[in-house]
Scaffold this motif. Structure first.
Motif, mmCIF file in Angstrom:
data_model
loop_
_atom_site.group_PDB
_atom_site.id
_atom_site.type_symbol
_atom_site.label_atom_id
_atom_site.label_comp_id
_atom_site.label_asym_id
_atom_site.label_seq_id
_atom_site.Cartn_x
_atom_site.Cartn_y
_atom_site.Cartn_z
ATOM 1 N N VAL A 12 41.691 44.185 39.968
ATOM 2 C CA VAL A 12 41.795 45.691 40.634
ATOM 3 C C VAL A 12 40.891 46.628 40.038
ATOM 4 C CG1 VAL A 12 43.521 47.165 40.879
ATOM 5 C CG2 VAL A 12 44.306 44.932 41.108
ATOM 6 N N THR A 14 40.248 50.121 39.021
ATOM 7 C CA THR A 14 40.930 51.202 38.452
ATOM 8 C C THR A 14 40.029 52.025 37.512
ATOM 9 O OG1 THR A 14 43.188 50.067 38.330
ATOM 10 C CG2 THR A 14 43.006 52.239 37.116
ATOM 11 N N ARG A 16 39.033 55.069 35.133
ATOM 12 C CA ARG A 16 39.521 56.219 34.331
ATOM 13 C C ARG A 16 38.368 56.867 33.897
ATOM 14 N NH1 ARG A 16 43.401 54.132 29.864
ATOM 15 N NH2 ARG A 16 43.656 56.123 29.842
ATOM 16 N N TRP A 49 38.241 52.939 44.656
ATOM 17 C CA TRP A 49 38.891 52.710 43.218
ATOM 18 C C TRP A 49 40.326 53.339 43.163
ATOM 19 C CZ3 TRP A 49 34.375 56.070 40.889
ATOM 20 C CH2 TRP A 49 33.484 55.350 40.853
ATOM 21 N N GLU A 50 41.260 52.878 42.410
ATOM 22 C CA GLU A 50 42.579 53.524 42.184
ATOM 23 C C GLU A 50 42.123 54.283 40.801
ATOM 24 O OE1 GLU A 50 45.450 50.449 41.254
ATOM 25 O OE2 GLU A 50 45.256 49.817 43.438
ATOM 26 N N TRP A 51 42.779 55.656 40.866
ATOM 27 C CA TRP A 51 42.448 56.270 39.680
ATOM 28 C C TRP A 51 43.673 56.311 38.733
ATOM 29 C CZ3 TRP A 51 37.795 58.524 39.129
ATOM 30 C CH2 TRP A 51 37.020 58.532 40.037
ATOM 31 N N GLY A 52 43.234 55.937 37.327
ATOM 32 C CA GLY A 52 44.240 55.796 36.216
ATOM 33 C C GLY A 52 44.016 57.057 35.226
ATOM 34 N N SER A 83 44.565 49.114 31.517
ATOM 35 C CA SER A 83 44.814 50.380 32.290
ATOM 36 C C SER A 83 43.567 50.947 33.197
ATOM 37 C CB SER A 83 45.195 51.379 31.335
ATOM 38 O OG SER A 83 44.322 51.686 30.417
ATOM 39 N N GLY A 84 42.579 50.222 33.039
ATOM 40 C CA GLY A 84 41.426 50.671 33.722
ATOM 41 C C GLY A 84 40.422 49.891 33.711
#
Length: 113
Positions: A12, A14, A16, A49-52, A83-84
């Motif tokens: 995934v 993510t 940061r 991207w998903e943002w952390g 977490s990223g």
């Protein structure tokens, strides 16, 4: 300004951010909000991207960069990957004032995959 990304591969994506604004010497700096907005534009080219949670340092260049140190520690102990997996910088000069610290951070990203 071109956004620089360092990728640590996982399933995934993510992202940061390392966001930095230095206050002082009367110079105009890009705000944290402006940097993030530019990073969102960059995501359109190289994401999605998903943002952390971002690492954010605001203040004088003489002040300790607590989030930079927290990022370095997370890359060293492997918790960054939890977490990223993409580190996004608005500009390479946001990485580190001291070349050795910047190179160390890049080496840690490469070592993390």
């Amino acid at each position: 300004m071109a956004t620089t990304t360092l990728r640590i591969a996982t399933d995934v994506a993510t992202a940061r951010e390392l966001l930095r604004v230095s206050k002082g010497r009367g110079r105009t700096a890009r705000s944290i909000t402006d940097q993030h907005r530019d990073n969102l534009v960059a995501e359109q080219d190289v994401g999605p991207w998903e943002w952390g949670e971002a690492y954010t340092d605001i203040g004088s260049a003489a002040k300790a960069r607590e989030d930079f140190e927290r990022l370095t520690a997370a890359l060293t102990d492997g918790t960054f990957n939890a977490s990223g997996d993409i580190l996004v910088l608005w500009e390479i000069s946001c990485l580190a004032r001291e070349t050795g610290k910047g190179v160390k951070l890049i080496d840690l990203c490469e070592a993390g995959g």
